[in-house]
Design an enzyme around this catalytic site. Structure first.
Site, PDB file in Angstrom:
ATOM      1  N   LYS A 141     -15.003  91.047   3.636  1.00 35.24           N
ATOM      2  CA  LYS A 141     -14.300  90.178   4.322  1.00 35.24           C
ATOM      3  C   LYS A 141     -14.368  88.860   3.280  1.00 35.24           C
ATOM      4  O   LYS A 141     -15.670  88.798   2.747  1.00 35.24           O
ATOM      5  CB  LYS A 141     -15.269  89.584   5.277  1.00 35.24           C
ATOM      6  CG  LYS A 141     -15.051  87.922   5.842  1.00 35.24           C
ATOM      7  CD  LYS A 141     -15.435  87.671   6.740  1.00 35.24           C
ATOM      8  CE  LYS A 141     -14.537  86.514   7.013  1.00 35.24           C
ATOM      9  NZ  LYS A 141     -15.372  85.282   8.199  1.00 35.24           N
ATOM     10  N   ASP A 190     -12.295  79.530   4.739  1.00 38.40           N
ATOM     11  CA  ASP A 190     -12.027  79.353   6.190  1.00 38.40           C
ATOM     12  C   ASP A 190     -12.408  77.804   6.694  1.00 38.40           C
ATOM     13  O   ASP A 190     -13.254  77.063   7.429  1.00 38.40           O
ATOM     14  CB  ASP A 190     -12.790  80.333   7.353  1.00 38.40           C
ATOM     15  CG  ASP A 190     -13.266  80.408   8.633  1.00 38.40           C
ATOM     16  OD1 ASP A 190     -12.092  79.880   9.418  1.00 38.40           O
ATOM     17  OD2 ASP A 190     -14.463  81.031   8.780  1.00 38.40           O
ATOM     18  N   LYS A 217     -12.192  74.012  12.481  1.00 38.41           N
ATOM     19  CA  LYS A 217     -13.493  73.776  12.315  1.00 38.41           C
ATOM     20  C   LYS A 217     -13.647  71.921  12.232  1.00 38.41           C
ATOM     21  O   LYS A 217     -13.339  71.495  12.175  1.00 38.41           O
ATOM     22  CB  LYS A 217     -14.078  74.840  11.104  1.00 38.41           C
ATOM     23  CG  LYS A 217     -14.838  75.512  11.168  1.00 38.41           C
ATOM     24  CD  LYS A 217     -15.065  76.700   9.646  1.00 38.41           C
ATOM     25  CE  LYS A 217     -15.307  78.229  10.232  1.00 38.41           C
ATOM     26  NZ  LYS A 217     -16.329  78.411  11.528  1.00 38.41           N
ATOM     27  N   ASP A 253     -17.253  82.163   2.556  1.00 36.79           N
ATOM     28  CA  ASP A 253     -16.620  83.173   3.504  1.00 36.79           C
ATOM     29  C   ASP A 253     -15.810  84.233   2.811  1.00 36.79           C
ATOM     30  O   ASP A 253     -15.534  84.931   3.655  1.00 36.79           O
ATOM     31  CB  ASP A 253     -15.683  82.597   4.216  1.00 36.79           C
ATOM     32  CG  ASP A 253     -15.997  83.210   5.294  1.00 36.79           C
ATOM     33  OD1 ASP A 253     -16.860  83.753   5.936  1.00 36.79           O
ATOM     34  OD2 ASP A 253     -14.655  82.987   6.730  1.00 36.79           O
ATOM     35  N   ASP A 257     -10.740  81.296  14.605  1.00 38.60           N
ATOM     36  CA  ASP A 257     -11.926  80.845  14.000  1.00 38.60           C
ATOM     37  C   ASP A 257     -12.615  82.448  13.827  1.00 38.60           C
ATOM     38  O   ASP A 257     -13.466  82.652  12.835  1.00 38.60           O
ATOM     39  CB  ASP A 257     -12.544  80.137  14.161  1.00 38.60           C
ATOM     40  CG  ASP A 257     -13.483  79.292  13.441  1.00 38.60           C
ATOM     41  OD1 ASP A 257     -13.459  79.891  12.070  1.00 38.60           O
ATOM     42  OD2 ASP A 257     -14.554  78.349  13.423  1.00 38.60           O
ATOM     43  N   GLU A 271     -11.315  85.054  12.783  1.00 37.64           N
ATOM     44  CA  GLU A 271     -10.845  85.892  11.919  1.00 37.64           C
ATOM     45  C   GLU A 271     -11.546  87.215  10.450  1.00 37.64           C
ATOM     46  O   GLU A 271     -10.116  87.632  10.520  1.00 37.64           O
ATOM     47  CB  GLU A 271     -10.275  84.694  10.691  1.00 37.64           C
ATOM     48  CG  GLU A 271     -10.936  84.377   9.746  1.00 37.64           C
ATOM     49  CD  GLU A 271     -11.864  84.532   9.560  1.00 37.64           C
ATOM     50  OE1 GLU A 271     -12.518  83.307  11.236  1.00 37.64           O
ATOM     51  OE2 GLU A 271     -13.447  84.043   8.676  1.00 37.64           O
ATOM     52  N   ARG A 282     -13.167  89.404  11.826  1.00 40.01           N
ATOM     53  CA  ARG A 282     -13.467  90.812  12.264  1.00 40.01           C
ATOM     54  C   ARG A 282     -11.963  91.316  12.217  1.00 40.01           C
ATOM     55  O   ARG A 282     -11.511  92.488  12.187  1.00 40.01           O
ATOM     56  CB  ARG A 282     -13.813  90.856  13.583  1.00 40.01           C
ATOM     57  CG  ARG A 282     -12.826  89.117  14.583  1.00 40.01           C
ATOM     58  CD  ARG A 282     -14.050  89.242  15.400  1.00 40.01           C
ATOM     59  NE  ARG A 282     -15.059  88.609  15.436  1.00 40.01           N
ATOM     60  CZ  ARG A 282     -15.929  87.808  16.486  1.00 40.01           C
ATOM     61  NH1 ARG A 282     -15.906  88.440  17.686  1.00 40.01           N
ATOM     62  NH2 ARG A 282     -16.575  87.210  15.859  1.00 40.01           N
TER      63      ARG A 282
HETATM   64  N1  BES Z   1     -17.657  82.514   8.675  1.00 41.83           N
HETATM   65  C1  BES Z   1     -17.534  81.983  10.008  1.00 41.83           C
HETATM   66  C2  BES Z   1     -18.922  82.652  10.311  1.00 41.83           C
HETATM   67  C3  BES Z   1     -19.891  81.591   9.492  1.00 41.83           C
HETATM   68  C4  BES Z   1     -20.694  80.138  10.112  1.00 41.83           C
HETATM   69  C5  BES Z   1     -20.603  81.874   8.256  1.00 41.83           C
HETATM   70  C6  BES Z   1     -21.164  80.222   9.450  1.00 41.83           C
HETATM   71  C7  BES Z   1     -21.309  81.600   7.388  1.00 41.83           C
HETATM   72  C8  BES Z   1     -21.995  80.247   7.923  1.00 41.83           C
HETATM   73  C9  BES Z   1     -16.640  82.583  10.653  1.00 41.83           C
HETATM   74  O1  BES Z   1     -15.300  83.140  10.548  1.00 41.83           O
HETATM   75  C10 BES Z   1     -16.779  82.465  12.699  1.00 41.83           C
HETATM   76  O2  BES Z   1     -16.320  81.311  11.913  1.00 41.83           O
HETATM   77  N2  BES Z   1     -17.389  82.964  13.169  1.00 41.83           N
HETATM   78  C11 BES Z   1     -16.866  82.050  13.880  1.00 41.83           C
HETATM   79  C12 BES Z   1     -16.910  82.816  15.221  1.00 41.83           C
HETATM   80  C13 BES Z   1     -17.215  82.363  16.882  1.00 41.83           C
HETATM   81  C14 BES Z   1     -15.732  81.568  16.466  1.00 41.83           C
HETATM   82  C15 BES Z   1     -16.448  83.188  18.332  1.00 41.83           C
HETATM   83  C16 BES Z   1     -19.163  81.414  14.825  1.00 41.83           C
HETATM   84  O3  BES Z   1     -19.623  82.057  13.850  1.00 41.83           O
HETATM   85  O4  BES Z   1     -19.020  80.580  15.249  1.00 41.83           O
HETATM   86 ZN    ZN Z   2     -14.741  83.633   9.020  1.00 41.84          ZN
HETATM   87 MN    MN Z   3     -14.196  82.035  11.475  1.00 36.80          MN
END
Ligand code: BES
Ligand code: ZN
Ligand code: MN
Length: 503
Positions: free
Chosen positions: A270, A275, A282, A293, A352, A354, A356
């Site tokens: 990824k 992000d 966010k 990210d 968010d 994204e 996947r």
């Molecule tokens: N890049 C983030 C995950 C992340 C969070 C990486 C903290 C490193 C530190 C990912 O894209 C994300 O935002 N995931 C969301 C998913 C949710 C919207 C289902 C998350 O983990 O909150």
């Molecule tokens: Zn992300």
């Molecule tokens: Mn995200």
């Protein structure tokens, strides 16, 4: 690698040689002390060379020789050394502990302003070469710095160590082993550099340009822009990047180290170079962290560098999906339905989630184009994995028990540990959509697992593992061989996995 000391290996003088201080000796010296303050042959020699200062210091200190114990003494003025560092080895060290010794010494030497040092590995021949190589490797890993954007650092804050000479009973073996470890360290540093770069400098195209440099090592690199990705039908990946001024990219790195007939192992990363969350924006606090990210893609690039650098006898493909997730008039919306390269449709509930969407299309592409024997993806995929495992283990998901066990074992051996979590139909139900084949989020429960379930829907009868490195790609504290910041997590793990099972 201007920050890294030059590591060399030399023969330990014969134990019978008369202890006379070598006037040519320069810098500091480090010697092992066993538990119970036992001095080995090298330690005794150094003790004589500094007029018994080592034994005197041991007598008046609380240093016991336990693993991790440290004592620094300033050598007498007529000695050939500036300082003597004593490091405890307990009743013997594992290879990871030798790496930690090297890491701690490098940090201490730099902190004290030493430029050169001799490290004595007081061991019999069978283990001496390995231990010496690991000390050098640990010192190298610990010396990493990302300082290209500092213009005003005081000289007194800069690292000083230029040369590390490791003395062992098996210098030739140590040299040979170190050469391989050095190639892995170069891969780790490449990953750390990519992950550390700010997001205005590292974006999909500049990332792709950086990996093109791997062609110098014999890696074949192919970069695909949006036109090509459109043709391939990567509607999910492109939807993530459509709110960005930067063009999305997919870069493919091919290392052919085995017979052309051998099916490759594919590593998928990824690479969200920033992000913001997109329209599902966010919160501002800590958003700067989302520059890393792209840690999965950074790891895949570093791994390819390591494999090529040590000429691993394996066929490996590294494939990275590079996008920037931005809110914009053209950004995708919550509620959009996108069509992935596999043909499956996805209802985007949360922009968010994204990662996947990026991975699913790259997974489809590598399986169809390269018929891999194994696919392993790496991603900073979910915040939930940090809640579950903290920063000590990455999350591991796999559809094959042997693959999972091999990865777990490689993790223990490389100090980059993974912990397996379950997959299952009940979890998969959480991502059912009312209007499309699936949705991109599964609600709060088991957030890391439902993300993995999403990816599994794009796995076509191949052995597959997914490693969620959201908690391990970046570190807020120093460890002996991993300075705080970008860790390069995954390079040592997967290099070890390849070395253990695929030549
Ligand atoms: N890049 C983030 C995950 C992340 C969070 C990486 C903290 C490193 C530190 C990912 O894209 C994300 O935002 N995931 C969301 C998913 C949710 C919207 C289902 C998350 O983990 O909150
Ligand atoms: Zn992300
Ligand atoms: Mn995200």
């Amino acid at each position: 690698m201007t920050f890294a000391p030059k590591v060399t290996f030399s023969d330990a003088p014969k134990a019978t040689a008369k202890a006379t201080p070598k006037k040519s000796a320069a810098g500091a010296v480090a010697v092992a002390v066993e538990e119970g303050r036992k001095l080995g042959p090298a330690a005794q020699r150094i003790d004589a060379e500094v007029g018994g200062a080592v034994s005197r210091a041991l007598k008046v200190s609380r240093f016991t020789g336990k693993v991790g114990d440290h004592l620094t003494l300033v050598a007498p003025s007529d000695a050939a050394y500036s300082r003597v560092y004593l490091y405890g080895v307990g009743r013997g060290l594992s290879d990871l502990q030798w790496q930690d010794v090297g890491g701690r010494l490098a940090k201490a030497l730099n902190g004290d302003g030493e430029k050169e040092a001799l490290v004595c590995v007081d061991l019999g021949a069978e283990a001496a070469g390995d231990a010496a190589a690991d000390v050098g490797y640990g010192a190298l890993l610990a010396s990493y710095r990302f300082d290209k954007y500092r213009t005003k650092e005081k000289v007194s804050d800069k690292p000083t160590l230029k040369k590390l000479a490791v003395e062992s009973a098996e210098p030739a073996k140590a040299r040979k082993l170190f050469k391989e470890r050095e190639a892995v360290a170069a891969g780790v540093f490449f990953t750390r550099d990519l992950v550390s770069e700010p997001p205005n400098v590292l974006y999909p195209e500049s990332f792709a340009k950086a990996v093109k440099e791997l062609s110098d090592l014999g890696v074949e690199v192919e970069v695909m822009g949006e036109k090509k990705l459109q043709k391939l039908g990567m509607g999910a990946l492109l939807a993530v990047g459509q709110g960005s001024r930067r063009e999305s990219q997919v870069a493919i790195m091919k290392w052919t180290g085995a017979a052309k007939t051998q099916r490759p192992i594919c590593f998928v990363g990824k690479g969200v170079t920033f992000d913001t969350g997109g329209i599902s924006l966010k919160p501002a606090g800590g958003m700067e962290e989302m520059k890393w990210d792209m840690g999965g893609a950074g790891c895949v690039a570093g791994l390819m560098k390591a494999l090529a650098g040590r000429k691993a006898k394996v066929n490996a493909i590294g494939a990275i999906g590079l996008v920037e997730n931005m809110p914009d008039g053209n950004a995708q919306r919550p509620g959009d339905v996108v069509t992935s390269m596999s043909g499956q449709t996805i209802e985007v509930i949360n922009t968010d989630a994204e990662g996947r969407l990026v991975l699913c299309d790259v997974l489809t592409h590598v399986q169809r184009a390269y018929k891999p024997q194994i696919v392993i993806d790496l991603a900073t995929l979910t915040g939930a994995i940090i809640i579950g495992l903290g920063h000590e283990h990455a999350g591991l998901f796999a559809n094959d028990d042997e693959l999972a066990e091999r990865l777990a074992a490689a993790g223990v051996a490389s100090a980059e540990k993974v912990w397996r979590l379950p997959l299952g139909d009940e979890y998969d139900k959480q991502i059912k959509s009312d209007i499309a084949d699936m949705k991109n989020v599964g609600g709060r429960p088991a957030g890391s697992i439902t993300a993995a379930q999403f990816l599994q829907r794009f796995v076509e009868k191949t052995k597959w593992a997914h490693i969620d490195i959201a908690g391990t790609a970046w570190s807020s504290k120093d460890k002996p061989t991993v300075p705080k910041g970008a860790t390069g997590f995954g390079v040592r793990l997967l290099d070890r996995f390849v070395a253990d099972h695929y030549g």
